[in-house]
Design a protein around this motif. Structure first.
Motif, short mmCIF file in Angstrom:
data_model
loop_
_atom_site.label_atom_id
_atom_site.label_comp_id
_atom_site.label_asym_id
_atom_site.label_seq_id
_atom_site.Cartn_x
_atom_site.Cartn_y
_atom_site.Cartn_z
N UNK A 196 0.75 -1.23 -0.22
CA UNK A 196 0.05 0.35 0.17
C UNK A 196 1.31 1.00 -0.01
N UNK A 197 2.03 1.53 0.67
CA UNK A 197 2.55 2.55 0.96
C UNK A 197 3.88 2.28 -0.37
N UNK A 198 3.83 1.73 -1.11
CA UNK A 198 4.66 1.29 -2.22
C UNK A 198 2.97 1.61 -3.11
N UNK A 199 2.10 2.05 -3.16
CA UNK A 199 1.40 2.21 -4.39
C UNK A 199 1.22 1.26 -5.11
N UNK A 200 0.94 -0.01 -4.59
CA UNK A 200 0.74 -1.31 -5.65
C UNK A 200 -0.64 -1.68 -4.97
#
Length: 335
Positions: free
Chosen positions: A321-325
């Motif tokens: 989630x933090x990596x935008x995946x």
């Protein structure tokens, strides 16, 4: 007519005229308002330009472009965007505040880019007449978010003041924008980026269930509102069915080592078992059956090992989630 007889503004007008002829999508709204006015006035005073003059202006323009070695944004916002994270947030804040005070900033563009909480603070603290102009100028989604954050009495005052904004002129609009921008730049900025409740919630994500319950109980006794904020920030294994999109399950499980995943899926507490079933039900039939076979053949793990495995799954979800995946549903969407 030769290019020597043309002013720089006239040459610019010719280039713009050619660009407009070639591309309907050309926009001049990034130019300062004064430059747009001067350009329009110059174009209004010009009539025929012969082919030789046109070609000479194009050639001169191309030569000027080829001679350019470096370009700079020409304004503070563009410069800070170019610098990215290369300067400290404190230095960036000081530069923005100085630009706001000196009137060098693009006020309304900057105001529209403010975080929602800052827009709400401005709406609550500035005179209703200024707030009415701000809400009239902002995009509807931002204006509505700021408006609904107002106390009822103030919301009524702002709504009434909005009836007086129709006759405002451009000069007054610019001055009001600068006043609001200066007020926004004067707002205190927290040294820590995340709200305290979010930080505590993120920490408790990786705590054992008994420690998490103990901390939340203590927070309830001390500050129920803060405790509620912490609960909303917590994301644990049992929340997977309400927070994780079904399409993201295969991507998540690829991040987790098989032995860890099997231990997490063996959870027996009701909410955790439902989360495990949710993960299995959103895999292909072949993968789900393979995992179920491994679960059936596995010796019963220790409760501590199961809890650690569930934490690993949550950590993988957070990382993606933090990596935008992947995208997590908001807690308010939980049914």
């Amino acid at each position: 007519m030769g290019t020597a007889e043309l002013s720089q503004r006239q040459k610019a007008a010719i280039i713009v005229r050619l660009l407009l002829e070639e591309d309907d999508g050309v926009s001049l709204d990034r130019l300062p308002a004064d430059a747009q006015t001067l350009l329009a006035e110059e174009m209004a005073g010009m009539e025929l330009i012969d082919r030789h003059t046109r070609d000479a202006v194009i050639e001169e323009f191309c030569e000027d472009l080829e001679a350019v070695g470096l370009t700079f944004p020409g304004d503070l916002d563009g410069t800070l965007a170019m610098l990215g994270g290369k300067i400290s947030a404190d230095s960036s804040d000081r530069l923005r505040q100085a630009a706001a005070v000196e009137g060098k900033a693009d006020a309304w563009t900057r105001i529209a880019a403010l975080p929602q909480e800052q827009l709400v603070t401005l709406a609550r603290g500035e005179p209703p007449e200024l707030v009415a102009v701000m809400l009239s100028k902002l995009p509807v989604d931002l204006a509505s978010a700021a408006f609904v954050g107002l106390p009822r009495e103030r919301a009524r005052a702002v709504a009434q003041a909005m009836s007086m904004t129709a006759g405002i002129n451009h000069a007054a609009l610019r001055r009001i924008g600068m006043v609001l921008l200066q007020a926004a730049e004067a707002l205190p900025r927290p040294a820590l980026p995340a709200p305290a409740a979010d930080r505590v919630g993120a920490i408790l994500n990786f705590a054992s269930a008994d420690l998490r319950d103990e901390v939340l109980g203590a927070l309830d006794e001390h500050d129920q509102d803060f405790a509620e904020g912490v609960r909303r920030a917590i994301f644990i294994f049992a929340h997977i069915p309400t927070r994780v999109e079904p399409r993201d399950v295969p991507r998540i499980l690829r991040e987790i080592e098989q032995p860890i995943l099997i231990r997490a899926l063996s959870a027996t507490a009701e909410a955790d078992a439902e989360a495990a079933q949710y993960l299995l039900s959103n895999l292909s039939q072949r993968m789900a059956d393979g995992l179920r076979e491994e679960l059936a053949a596995m010796a019963k793990p220790r409760a501590k090992d199961v809890e650690e495995a569930m934490v690993e799954v949550v950590a993988a979800i957070r990382r993606l989630h933090d990596n935008g995946e992947i995208t997590l549903r908001m807690p308010s969407d939980e049914g």
